[in-house]
Design a protein around this motif. Structure first.
Motif, PDB file in Angstrom:
ATOM      1  N   VAL A 197       0.859  -1.181   0.000  1.00  0.00           N
ATOM      2  CA  VAL A 197       0.000   0.000   0.000  1.00  0.00           C
ATOM      3  C   VAL A 197       0.895   1.230   0.000  1.00  0.00           C
ATOM      4  CG1 VAL A 197      -1.752   1.290   1.266  1.00  0.00           C
ATOM      5  CG2 VAL A 197      -1.836  -1.214   1.201  1.00  0.00           C
ATOM      6  N   GLN A 198       0.610   2.144  -0.908  1.00  0.00           N
ATOM      7  CA  GLN A 198       1.434   3.329  -1.091  1.00  0.00           C
ATOM      8  C   GLN A 198       0.782   4.531  -0.435  1.00  0.00           C
ATOM      9  OE1 GLN A 198       2.380   4.106  -5.225  1.00  0.00           O
ATOM     10  NE2 GLN A 198       2.440   6.305  -4.887  1.00  0.00           N
ATOM     11  N   LYS A 199       1.563   5.274   0.362  1.00  0.00           N
ATOM     12  CA  LYS A 199       1.057   6.473   1.005  1.00  0.00           C
ATOM     13  C   LYS A 199       2.029   7.621   0.784  1.00  0.00           C
ATOM     14  CE  LYS A 199      -0.410   8.439   5.437  1.00  0.00           C
ATOM     15  NZ  LYS A 199      -0.527   8.212   6.914  1.00  0.00           N
ATOM     16  N   ASP A 200       1.579   8.656   0.065  1.00  0.00           N
ATOM     17  CA  ASP A 200       2.389   9.861  -0.147  1.00  0.00           C
ATOM     18  C   ASP A 200       2.218  10.798   1.034  1.00  0.00           C
ATOM     19  OD1 ASP A 200       3.082   8.858  -2.601  1.00  0.00           O
ATOM     20  OD2 ASP A 200       1.539   9.963  -3.686  1.00  0.00           O
ATOM     21  N   GLU A 201       3.327  11.386   1.461  1.00  0.00           N
ATOM     22  CA  GLU A 201       3.282  12.335   2.567  1.00  0.00           C
ATOM     23  C   GLU A 201       3.809  13.678   2.085  1.00  0.00           C
ATOM     24  OE1 GLU A 201       5.407  10.583   5.806  1.00  0.00           O
ATOM     25  OE2 GLU A 201       4.324   8.679   5.664  1.00  0.00           O
ATOM     26  N   GLY A 202       3.007  14.367   1.278  1.00  0.00           N
ATOM     27  CA  GLY A 202       3.410  15.661   0.742  1.00  0.00           C
ATOM     28  C   GLY A 202       4.138  15.527  -0.577  1.00  0.00           C
ATOM     29  N   LEU A 203       4.238  16.613  -1.331  1.00  0.00           N
ATOM     30  CA  LEU A 203       4.897  16.640  -2.628  1.00  0.00           C
ATOM     31  C   LEU A 203       5.892  17.792  -2.688  1.00  0.00           C
ATOM     32  CD1 LEU A 203       1.778  16.068  -4.925  1.00  0.00           C
ATOM     33  CD2 LEU A 203       3.532  14.369  -4.392  1.00  0.00           C
ATOM     34  N   VAL A 204       6.999  17.588  -3.416  1.00  0.00           N
ATOM     35  CA  VAL A 204       7.964  18.650  -3.687  1.00  0.00           C
ATOM     36  C   VAL A 204       8.172  18.691  -5.191  1.00  0.00           C
ATOM     37  CG1 VAL A 204       9.113  18.499  -1.458  1.00  0.00           C
ATOM     38  CG2 VAL A 204       9.900  17.062  -3.339  1.00  0.00           C
ATOM     39  N   ARG A 205       8.748  19.780  -5.688  1.00  0.00           N
ATOM     40  CA  ARG A 205       8.950  19.960  -7.119  1.00  0.00           C
ATOM     41  C   ARG A 205      10.410  19.749  -7.499  1.00  0.00           C
ATOM     42  NH1 ARG A 205       4.650  22.104  -9.811  1.00  0.00           N
ATOM     43  NH2 ARG A 205       2.964  22.960  -8.534  1.00  0.00           N
ATOM     44  N   THR A 206      10.623  19.129  -8.662  1.00  0.00           N
ATOM     45  CA  THR A 206      11.968  18.982  -9.205  1.00  0.00           C
ATOM     46  C   THR A 206      12.374  20.299  -9.858  1.00  0.00           C
ATOM     47  OG1 THR A 206      11.239  18.255 -11.393  1.00  0.00           O
ATOM     48  CG2 THR A 206      11.444  16.566  -9.684  1.00  0.00           C
ATOM     49  N   GLY A 207      13.591  20.310 -10.434  1.00  0.00           N
ATOM     50  CA  GLY A 207      14.080  21.532 -11.076  1.00  0.00           C
ATOM     51  C   GLY A 207      13.238  21.983 -12.242  1.00  0.00           C
ATOM     52  N   HIS A 208      12.488  21.073 -12.881  1.00  0.00           N
ATOM     53  CA  HIS A 208      11.611  21.438 -13.985  1.00  0.00           C
ATOM     54  C   HIS A 208      10.166  21.614 -13.537  1.00  0.00           C
ATOM     55  CE1 HIS A 208      15.035  20.037 -16.456  1.00  0.00           C
ATOM     56  NE2 HIS A 208      14.557  20.883 -17.341  1.00  0.00           N
ATOM     57  N   GLY A 209       9.970  21.656 -12.230  1.00  0.00           N
ATOM     58  CA  GLY A 209       8.650  21.975 -11.708  1.00  0.00           C
ATOM     59  C   GLY A 209       7.709  20.808 -11.545  1.00  0.00           C
ATOM     60  N   PHE A 210       8.178  19.568 -11.746  1.00  0.00           N
ATOM     61  CA  PHE A 210       7.311  18.418 -11.620  1.00  0.00           C
ATOM     62  C   PHE A 210       7.341  17.890 -10.193  1.00  0.00           C
ATOM     63  CE2 PHE A 210       8.842  18.270 -16.113  1.00  0.00           C
ATOM     64  CZ  PHE A 210       7.686  18.811 -16.648  1.00  0.00           C
ATOM     65  N   LYS A 211       6.227  17.350  -9.765  1.00  0.00           N
ATOM     66  CA  LYS A 211       6.082  16.958  -8.379  1.00  0.00           C
ATOM     67  C   LYS A 211       6.550  15.522  -8.150  1.00  0.00           C
ATOM     68  CE  LYS A 211       2.139  20.038  -7.556  1.00  0.00           C
ATOM     69  NZ  LYS A 211       0.705  20.113  -7.172  1.00  0.00           N
ATOM     70  N   VAL A 212       7.289  15.338  -7.057  1.00  0.00           N
ATOM     71  CA  VAL A 212       7.664  14.011  -6.585  1.00  0.00           C
ATOM     72  C   VAL A 212       7.288  13.938  -5.116  1.00  0.00           C
ATOM     73  CG1 VAL A 212       9.566  13.809  -8.226  1.00  0.00           C
ATOM     74  CG2 VAL A 212      10.013  14.710  -5.950  1.00  0.00           C
ATOM     75  N   PRO A 213       7.081  12.738  -4.582  1.00  0.00           N
ATOM     76  CA  PRO A 213       6.702  12.637  -3.168  1.00  0.00           C
ATOM     77  C   PRO A 213       7.775  13.223  -2.252  1.00  0.00           C
ATOM     78  CG  PRO A 213       6.310  10.567  -4.307  1.00  0.00           C
ATOM     79  CD  PRO A 213       7.080  11.426  -5.254  1.00  0.00           C
TER      80      PRO A 213
END
Length: 363
Positions: free
Chosen positions: A267-283
């Motif tokens: 089971v996958q649970k994301d705890e917030g998102l941050v942006r990479t240098g090109h503005g894309f979101k990663v957990p």
């Protein structure tokens, strides 16, 4: 825990671990591709090395044009676009980075033998008195007319953990985690147009190798995906999450311990998102939990490759097994977003980073 066997799930995506199945399969479907992936972290965790060999590079704008050419009217119809990619980073900053794409005639591989040559770069599975592993020869061009030459070895520590692969079954997409753990050593030299050495790198660390192949396009096979691996003192953990379309999200955890590979749905649970240098979101943080309470926590800390379709990070990973004791280390994680190739602007910018016709990329 039982040993993992080849398992067809989520649109016939097979997970296995078979050295015999690492050879080139020569799939003939219009959008079929194979990728041999090698990565490693240095012993102190500061240096990251990632190398890819592609018989048909699915992140190439020319591959995308062919993917859209359903009626075979473009000049690219039926062609392949082999490529070799390399990135070497220190403390989360790319020091050496390039992708070189070649004419299809510059790809060579033998079905039944684990050996591949693309341009002047190659890898081959070899056996010696001290063990078996992969010998890589790299000869690529980067921006500013610099040349990368490398001699590297991935000596297998953990490998071949399934009874068999999937062979040449039709309509199969496979991720073959053939060598979850390797001892990696070698050197990389960067020379200028006059042949003078600009940088000499001696690398030693712990690595990983897999082989991904599909009869379908990358977008059809994975949608978007997030995955990675980390080597702990007593085990190796590999995770794979991808958008499985109508089937939801495919989330897998592979635990290599005591000479066996154990596969779990998690089971996958994301705890917030941050942006990479090109503005894309990663957990910002990702937690994976199995039914038997094995947990892997992933916290990206440094982005060392930021692209429109592919990003890689050094991530802190914490593995808790059923003994309740957390194990912590750093590993490599990667985000793939091939659906964004529908943007003509992103394809144009990405193409500037791909060297072609024996020349390095523009930047």
């Amino acid at each position: 825990m039982s040993e993992s066997q080849p398992n067809i799930t989520n649109g016939e995506l097979v997970f296995t671990s078979s050295v015999d199945d690492l050879h080139w399969h020569g799939q003939q479907e219009a959008h079929a591709f194979e990728r041999w992936h090698f990565d490693a972290l240095s012993d102190d965790g500061r240096e990251a090395l990632v190398i890819g060999f592609h018989d048909n590079y699915p992140l190439s704008p020319r591959y995308f044009r062919q993917e859209q050419n359903l009626n075979g009217h473009l000049d690219t119809a039926g062609k392949r676009f082999p490529a070799v990619s390399l990135i070497y980073a220190v403390d989360g900053k790319a020091v050496v980075r390039t992708v070189n794409e070649f004419a299809c005639e510059q790809f060579s591989a033998e079905s039944g033998r684990v050996k591949c040559t693309i341009g002047d770069s190659s890898f081959e599975l070899e056996t010696a008195s001290y063990g078996s592993g992969f010998v890589l020869h790299i000869d690529l061009f980067t921006a500013r007319k610099l040349r990368i030459k490398a001699e590297l070895e991935w000596l297998s520590i953990e490998s071949d953990l399934s009874e068999s692969g999937v062979g040449d079954q039709a309509n199969i997409s496979s991720r073959n985690i053939a060598v979850p753990r390797s001892d990696v050593s070698g050197r990389i030299s960067v020379t200028d147009r006059h042949g003078s050495i600009r940088r000499l790198i001696h690398f030693r660390g712990t690595g990983y190798h897999d082989h991904f192949r599909s009869c379908r396009s990358l977008t059809e096979t994975l949608g978007s995906s997030f995955g990675g691996r980390a080597h702990f003192i007593d085990s190796t953990a590999i995770f794979h999450c991808h958008d499985a379309g109508n089937d939801g999200v495919c989330s897998k955890l592979f635990l290599i311990k005591d000479g066996a590979m154990h596969q779990r749905d998690v089971v996958q649970k994301d705890e917030g998102l941050v942006r990479t240098g090109h503005g894309f979101k990663v957990p910002e943080r990702l937690s994976l939990l199995s039914d038997d309470k094995i947990r892997l926590r992933i916290k990206p800390i440094k982005v060392f490759q930021s692209g429109f379709f592919e990003s890689r990070m050094i991530s802190e990973m914490t593995l808790t097994l059923r003994d309740g004791k957390p194990r912590k280390t750093v590993g490599i994680t990667e985000l793939l977003t091939p659906k964004l190739m529908s943007s003509r602007f992103f394809r144009w910018l990405t193409d500037l980073r791909i060297g072609k016709n024996g020349k390095g990329p523009i930047y």
